[in-house]
Design an enzyme around this catalytic site. Structure first.
Site, short mmCIF file in Angstrom:
data_model
loop_
_atom_site.label_atom_id
_atom_site.label_comp_id
_atom_site.label_asym_id
_atom_site.label_seq_id
_atom_site.Cartn_x
_atom_site.Cartn_y
_atom_site.Cartn_z
N SER A 130 0.83 -1.21 0.00
CA SER A 130 0.00 0.00 0.00
C SER A 130 0.86 1.25 0.00
CB SER A 130 -0.93 0.03 1.21
OG SER A 130 -1.71 1.22 1.14
N LYS A 184 -4.13 -6.88 3.70
CA LYS A 184 -4.17 -5.73 2.77
C LYS A 184 -5.61 -5.43 2.36
CE LYS A 184 -3.25 -2.38 0.09
NZ LYS A 184 -3.39 -2.31 -1.31
N HIS A 187 -7.19 -3.59 5.11
CA HIS A 187 -6.62 -2.23 5.07
C HIS A 187 -7.43 -1.37 4.09
CE1 HIS A 187 -4.22 0.69 2.80
NE2 HIS A 187 -3.51 0.90 3.89
N ASN A 188 -7.69 -1.94 2.91
CA ASN A 188 -8.43 -1.17 1.90
C ASN A 188 -9.87 -0.92 2.33
OD1 ASN A 188 -6.06 -1.36 0.44
ND2 ASN A 188 -7.07 -1.80 -1.49
N GLU A 191 -9.77 1.84 4.56
CA GLU A 191 -9.50 3.02 3.70
C GLU A 191 -10.83 3.57 3.13
OE1 GLU A 191 -6.25 2.36 0.83
OE2 GLU A 191 -7.63 2.97 -0.75
#
Ligand SMILES: NC(=O)C1=CN([C@@H]2O[C@H](COP(=O)(O)OP(=O)(O)OC[C@H]3O[C@@H](n4cnc5c(N)ncnc54)[C@H](OP(=O)(O)O)[C@@H]3O)[C@@H](O)[C@H]2O)C=CC1
Ligand SMILES: O=C(CO)[C@H](O)[C@H](O)COP(=O)(O)O
Length: 482
Positions: A130, A184, A187-188, A191
């Site tokens: 990222s 990940k 994480h997104n 986000e």
């Protein structure tokens, strides 16, 4: 071709080119390959002097230029192109070599690919990256999965190029097979939620209070000096201050209001549904992007000219300032909920897929390089390290206190947004989640009653153990024990 390169990158678009340059700048000998050679030529022509590159015209040349055990990082379009590249590389590589997929791949694909490649004696590592193009060049946050053995080889390479937060590299071995891509993905998801919360805050100030984009940009600049200090708040201020070169209007006013998405947010929500973990803030953020992009539906809704408030309200200056402060508090509280839900999803997946994930370490590597980097991630890693957040981040003393401090503001923001007619799906769903957790009794009891009525789905009682069913259709409606 001599086998000199210690690492190679396949796919030299925005991310791959930046990652190759970052690797070369840190003393790595970098083999580079792209399907169309023009990208390779461009990279070497423009940046060949930044370090040692070994450009290859064919995949065979690329593999031959790598020293053993070979390490090849794939940075191509996710999905079928990644599969193709993995298979082509595996055909040319030997047992012990390492294939790293650093694209945004779906973690279940990573689990399958790891198994297939392991059967051929090679290592396969799904690695979340990222930070966008700039992060890939200057230091991303990286989330590798795969075997411990492959991590030994990758550690010095990835640590050399990762972002550093308080001197620590923003990369750690997340866990086996798909664990890196899973983290990940979450994480997104976070986000998405963070971005939607910022957008809702902007909407309340823009439509509700009639503030200009530049003025709101100033507010975000101020907020960036508080506990909200983060990359996304920082860039929001920049975007809002930007003036369109063609029209002289604020840039945000000339951008079409349809938010795009490439899939990781949707995967986060789909997976959470499978794991039965509520990620309500992330879910609403994904749906909000979806609604924004339903052009025809929205146009028809405009033609319908529905009754209702239009968003704008008159408020005396002091009240406006207090409301802006309420929005900041509500943003912080809702953001904490998004992280709490995201970490709960990681915990549930770790159990389901048998991953040993260190949540404090995950929070630490998100402090730098990645899109959700934020000052309060230090607090999150401290909470996990102290064992205070194992059940929920909301129960860690620092975050409990933060939520309690924000609570009244949070309610005022949601209540006022409803009155103004401004949608705040993530603010309101996060508050609903919090209130759901706080409630001693939930109306789920009534749902159980309904389910038992129409489908004999049974229920449990609060006052005795066992499973019960009421004979709803029979006179007297006797309750039976099952
Ligand atoms: N952009 C971002 O901010 C981020 C992207 N990612 C992920 O990183 C990866 C790369 O992203 P990005 O740099 O934006 O590039 P793109 O996702 O736009 O992919 C372009 C690259 O893929 C190659 N490619 C496409 N199809 C094939 C194929 N069938 N066979 C071989 N190569 C193929 C292209 O080669 P050619 O030049 O020959 O067409 C080019 O090198 C993606 O998985 C993305 O999801 C991760 C984090 C952030
Ligand atoms: O992985 C990323 C950042 O962490 C990419 O920027 C990703 O493309 C963002 O997702 P989307 O395009 O769906 O908004």
């Amino acid at each position: 071709m001599s086998a000199e390169a210690n690492v190679g990158v396949v796919g030299l678009a925005a991310m791959g080119a930046s990652l190759s340059r970052n690797l070369a700048r840190h003393g790595n000998k970098v083999a580079v390959f792209n399907r169309h050679y023009s990208r390779t030529e461009k990279l070497i022509a423009e940046h060949g002097d930044e370090g040692q590159f070994f450009p290859a015209k064919t995949l065979k040349e690329f593999v031959d230029s790598l020293s053993k055990p070979r390490t090849a990082i794939i940075m191509v379009k996710a999905g079928a192109p990644t599969d193709e590249m993995i298979n082509d590389l595996a055909d040319l590589m030997e047992p012990g070599d390492i294939i790293v997929d650093a694209g945004n791949s779906y973690f279940k694909d990573t689990i399958k690919r790891e198994k297939a490649i392991r059967a051929r004696g090679l290592h396969f590592v799904g690695c979340g990256v990222s930070g966008g193009e700039e992060g890939a060049l200057l230091g991303p946050s990286m989330m590798p999965g795969g075997t411990e053995e492959s991590w030994k080889t990758l550690k010095p390479i990835l640590e050399s190029i990762s972002a550093k937060a308080e001197g620590e590299p923003c990369v750690t071995h997340i866990g086996s097979d798909g664990a890196g891509h899973f983290v990940k993905m979450v994480h997104n998801g976070i986000e998405y939620s963070d971005m939607q919360l910022i957008a809702e805050s902007y909407d309340l100030m823009r439509r509700g209070l009639g503030m200009e984009p530049g003025e709101i940009g100033d507010v975000f600049e101020e907020w960036n000096k508080t506990e909200l200090d983060s990359y996304l708040i920082e860039i929001t201020s920049e975007v809002l201050h930007e003036v369109d070169k063609k029209t002289g209007k604020p840039l945000v006013d000339v951008i079409v209001d349809h938010a795009g998405m490439k899939g990781t947010g949707t995967w986060t929500v789909q997976t959470a549904l499978e794991l039965a973990v509520p990620v309500t803030g992330i879910g609403e953020a994904v749906f909000a992007r979806g609604l924004s992009s339903q052009g025809e539906l929205r146009e028809e809704a405009q033609r319908q000219n529905f009754e209702g408030p239009t968003g704008s309200v008159e408020m005396p200056l002091e009240e406006r300032q207090a409301f802006v402060n309420d929005i900041r508090e509500a943003l912080y509280a809702s953001k904490i909920v998004a992280y709490a839900q995201g970490f709960n999803e990681i915990t549930a997946a770790a159990k389901e897929y048998d991953w040993n994930i260190d949540l404090a370490a995950v929070a630490r590597i998100w402090r730098g390089g990645c899109i959700i980097r934020a000052k309060f991630l230090n607090r999150i890693s401290d909470a996990f390290e102290a064992g205070d957040a194992n059940v929920s981040l909301l129960f860690a003393p620092y975050f409990k206190d933060a939520i309690e401090t924000a609570e009244r503001s949070w309610r005022r923001v949601v209540a006022r947004a409803v009155t103004f007619g401004i949608p705040v799906p993530v603010f309101s769903s996060s508050l609903a989640y919090f209130d759901g957790l706080r409630s001693k009794r939930l109306p789920a009891a009534l749902i159980q009653g309904q389910r038992d009525f129409f489908g004999a789905h049974t229920y449990q009682r609060v006052d005795e153990p066992g499973t019960f069913h009421t004979l709803w259709a029979e006179p007297g409606r006797k309750e039976i024990t099952l």
